[in-house]
Design a protein around this motif. Sequence first.
Motif, PDB file in Angstrom:
ATOM      1  N   LEU A   1      -2.269  -3.393 -12.192  1.00 59.48           N
ATOM      2  CA  LEU A   1      -0.959  -3.167 -11.959  1.00 59.48           C
ATOM      3  C   LEU A   1      -0.173  -2.417 -11.026  1.00 59.48           C
ATOM      4  O   LEU A   1       1.230  -2.047 -10.732  1.00 59.48           O
ATOM      5  N   ALA A   2      -0.494  -1.462 -10.293  1.00 63.10           N
ATOM      6  CA  ALA A   2      -0.331  -0.781  -9.095  1.00 63.10           C
ATOM      7  C   ALA A   2       0.086  -1.713  -8.140  1.00 63.10           C
ATOM      8  O   ALA A   2       0.630  -0.989  -7.215  1.00 63.10           O
ATOM      9  N   MET A   3      -0.529  -2.833  -8.214  1.00 63.99           N
ATOM     10  CA  MET A   3      -0.797  -3.122  -6.565  1.00 63.99           C
ATOM     11  C   MET A   3       0.511  -3.299  -6.025  1.00 63.99           C
ATOM     12  O   MET A   3       0.884  -3.370  -4.835  1.00 63.99           O
ATOM     13  N   PRO A   4       1.971  -3.601  -6.913  1.00 69.59           N
ATOM     14  CA  PRO A   4       3.603  -4.294  -6.169  1.00 69.59           C
ATOM     15  C   PRO A   4       3.461  -2.710  -5.239  1.00 69.59           C
ATOM     16  O   PRO A   4       4.669  -3.271  -4.351  1.00 69.59           O
ATOM     17  N   ALA A   5       3.030  -1.712  -5.263  1.00 74.04           N
ATOM     18  CA  ALA A   5       3.430  -0.802  -4.717  1.00 74.04           C
ATOM     19  C   ALA A   5       3.161  -0.458  -3.486  1.00 74.04           C
ATOM     20  O   ALA A   5       3.168   0.315  -2.188  1.00 74.04           O
ATOM     21  N   TYR A   6       1.496  -0.854  -3.630  1.00 77.38           N
ATOM     22  CA  TYR A   6       0.763  -1.098  -2.188  1.00 77.38           C
ATOM     23  C   TYR A   6       0.324  -1.795  -1.585  1.00 77.38           C
ATOM     24  O   TYR A   6       0.404  -2.105  -0.283  1.00 77.38           O
ATOM     25  N   GLU A   7       0.723  -3.449  -2.157  1.00 76.57           N
ATOM     26  CA  GLU A   7       0.437  -4.380  -0.714  1.00 76.57           C
ATOM     27  C   GLU A   7       1.325  -4.300  -0.131  1.00 76.57           C
ATOM     28  O   GLU A   7       1.477  -5.245   0.697  1.00 76.57           O
ATOM     29  N   ALA A   8       2.976  -3.371   0.663  1.00 75.05           N
ATOM     30  CA  ALA A   8       3.505  -3.165   0.968  1.00 75.05           C
ATOM     31  C   ALA A   8       2.449  -2.681   2.503  1.00 75.05           C
ATOM     32  O   ALA A   8       3.498  -2.754   3.429  1.00 75.05           O
ATOM     33  N   LEU A   9       1.975  -1.795   2.125  1.00 76.77           N
ATOM     34  CA  LEU A   9       1.376  -1.350   3.241  1.00 76.77           C
ATOM     35  C   LEU A   9       0.356  -2.484   3.603  1.00 76.77           C
ATOM     36  O   LEU A   9      -0.498  -2.707   4.755  1.00 76.77           O
ATOM     37  N   GLY A  10      -0.855  -2.771   2.660  1.00 75.95           N
ATOM     38  CA  GLY A  10      -1.645  -3.830   3.553  1.00 75.95           C
ATOM     39  C   GLY A  10      -2.730  -3.254   3.143  1.00 75.95           C
ATOM     40  O   GLY A  10      -2.797  -2.141   2.745  1.00 75.95           O
ATOM     41  N   GLU A  11      -4.021  -3.635   3.608  1.00 72.36           N
ATOM     42  CA  GLU A  11      -5.554  -3.066   3.678  1.00 72.36           C
ATOM     43  C   GLU A  11      -5.770  -1.629   4.787  1.00 72.36           C
ATOM     44  O   GLU A  11      -5.511  -1.148   4.040  1.00 72.36           O
ATOM     45  N   GLU A  12      -5.164  -2.579   6.107  1.00 72.96           N
ATOM     46  CA  GLU A  12      -4.410  -1.717   6.923  1.00 72.96           C
ATOM     47  C   GLU A  12      -4.285  -0.036   6.917  1.00 72.96           C
ATOM     48  O   GLU A  12      -4.547   1.159   6.747  1.00 72.96           O
ATOM     49  N   GLY A  13      -3.164  -0.601   6.075  1.00 69.85           N
ATOM     50  CA  GLY A  13      -1.729   0.596   5.819  1.00 69.85           C
ATOM     51  C   GLY A  13      -2.608   1.034   4.640  1.00 69.85           C
ATOM     52  O   GLY A  13      -3.070   2.750   4.948  1.00 69.85           O
ATOM     53  N   CYS A  14      -3.440   0.999   3.447  1.00 73.70           N
ATOM     54  CA  CYS A  14      -3.667   1.929   2.632  1.00 73.70           C
ATOM     55  C   CYS A  14      -5.535   2.350   2.774  1.00 73.70           C
ATOM     56  O   CYS A  14      -5.402   3.780   2.524  1.00 73.70           O
ATOM     57  N   GLU A  15      -5.972   2.240   3.674  1.00 73.00           N
ATOM     58  CA  GLU A  15      -7.100   2.679   4.489  1.00 73.00           C
ATOM     59  C   GLU A  15      -6.998   4.054   5.575  1.00 73.00           C
ATOM     60  O   GLU A  15      -6.790   5.355   5.161  1.00 73.00           O
ATOM     61  N   ARG A  16      -5.492   3.420   5.846  1.00 72.28           N
ATOM     62  CA  ARG A  16      -4.858   4.546   6.945  1.00 72.28           C
ATOM     63  C   ARG A  16      -4.463   5.672   5.613  1.00 72.28           C
ATOM     64  O   ARG A  16      -4.729   7.243   6.091  1.00 72.28           O
TER      65      ARG A  16
END
Length: 278
Positions: free
Chosen positions: A242-257
């Motif tokens: 349910l928290a994913m709508p926030a972090y999908e904007a960053l993508g995998e690379e953005g989240c890892e960064r």
Amino acid sequence: MKTTTTTSARRAWRRLEPIHGMIYFVPEASRRYTELGLTGMSGYFTSRSAPFGRASADLVIATFYNFCPALVRRSLRDAWAAVTPEQILDARYQAAAEALNRAAIHELPELNQTLTLARRAAESACEHPQGRPLFAAHATLPWPDDPLLQLWHAQTLLREFRGDGHVATLLAEGVTGLEALILHAATGTVPTPFLKISRAWPEEEWVAAEDGLRDRDLVAGDTLTTEGKALRQHIEDRTDILAMPAYEALGEEGCERLAELARPFGRRVVDAGLLNIS
């Protein structure tokens, strides 16, 4: 199209969370609230609910979820006669700035990069306020001018976004606020005495809820059963989704960064003692 996993998104949130979470423990906050004439838990309940305006006890009970209703009613009985929402919000931001500056967060060279990613995630969350009342109220607040406070505000939004999803999951699974506390305590990650004191449930109600969870084979003694562990994991997994709508904007690379950048921020908060439970 950007893709990301719940694992990387959760890591990004968790590592930066100390930037927000410290506000509930630092002396700067309690001092600011006391200066406004607030005592006990009044500062906490008013400062976190102030984006609603003069939030009623019933609204706080509903949205905060796991506090004993009697504590909320007692804490808010005279609070809004002492302060306005604007005053307590200002005090909260001032306390956050003082505490984070004490930890020298502003000196970290990664501040601007971290803020860019965290704000992007927070602004993405703001596009999905439906069903998230506490988050939606915070999302109406203006962004501060100070980059350090912008980072605090971004993580505050991400925390409340996730928190509303967590409450929705608990409701869907038929887990009350008190039961959620007991299940949390049974993981061993948070001291039971702290949860009992801070949430103020009467001992007889706590014991009765424990008995109910034992009857459902979710706890045995003071620990989770296999079924209890499975339920806790399901709740955490669903909260992550349910928290994913926030972090999908960053993508995998953005989240890892973001997770990588956030590490020294969390470390400074901890090393400065901003999360110490007094």
